[in-house]
Design a protein around this motif. Structure first.
Motif: not given
Length: 227
Positions: A75-81, A120-121
């Motif tokens: 999963d990718f962090n939605p806020n840190k690219q 991630y949330n």
């Protein structure tokens, strides 16, 4: 890669990539990167994580031996690219910076069996959800590597006497990484855990025996994040 044309009842193959290696390696997980105009995605095969540019289907990064055993989910962090999280059969959850992937940024070893899911949330990336074959769902607080580390909203230029007195009387302790809660309502392997897309404080988990459990982030944690 498939192109879903709304005007047609059929999906069209737009591009593809093939893994080369012994034993016909197979992809075990894949995840779109929500950044870079959605032109990148990450895949997992065996213990390796690869990043792809979907415009050319060329590799942009590769993390060999990311886990000691099979990589189950990404999963990718939605806020840190550049931040990616992975989990696997080695019971670990690992956080990566794909710009320098020789070592994980941080590793969690809270589960005692295969970790099937990590999420991630969507709004508050310090909240990370994991589920495992140990029948547990764990909610983690990863504030140290989040987009909102402790203190980033505190106004350091506010020099009022009242605020200074309050700071002396009630010093604020920085948040620490750790487990917020362990949920043991399941009696079998928990294969999936997901955050609600409508309510940032709501999450669900699904186990092998067909049991669906819905939980909420504790109010105390919610108010610490918001206030």
């Amino acid at each position: 890669m498939w192109d879903l044309d709304v005007s047609s009842s059929q999906a069209k193959l737009s591009s593809s990539a093939t893994l080369e290696g012994k034993g016909n390696p197979k992809f075990t997980a894949g995840r779109w990167n929500p950044h870079h105009n959605c032109t990148q995605m990450a895949t997992a095969n065996d213990t390796t994580i690869r990043g792809w540019d979907v415009r050319t289907m060329q590799q942009v990064y590769c993390i060999d031996n990311a886990h000691g055993q099979l990589v189950r989910e990404l999963d990718f962090n939605p806020n840190k690219q550049y931040y990616l999280v992975s989990c696997g059969d080695d019971c670990n959850v690992k956080f990566w910076d794909v710009r320098n992937s020789t070592e994980p940024v941080l590793t969690l070893s809270e589960h005692s069996h295969w970790v099937w899911s990590v999420r991630y949330n969507h709004f508050h990336d310090q909240l990370v959800l994991t589920s495992s074959s140990d029948s547990r769902v764990i909610l983690h607080n990863m504030v140290s590597i989040s987009s909102e580390p402790f203190g980033h909203l505190i106004d350091e230029d506010d020099d009022s006497e009242e605020d200074e007195e309050n700071k002396k009387e009630k010093p604020r302790e920085p948040e620490k990484d750790g487990v917020i809660g362990t949920y043991e309502e399941h009696e079998d392997s928990v294969y999936a855990a997901e955050w609600s897309t409508a309510d940032p404080w709501l999450f669900a988990s699904l186990s092998y025996d067909g049991r669906l459990v819905i939980n909420r982030v504790p109010k105390a944690v919610k108010y610490k994040i918001l206030l």
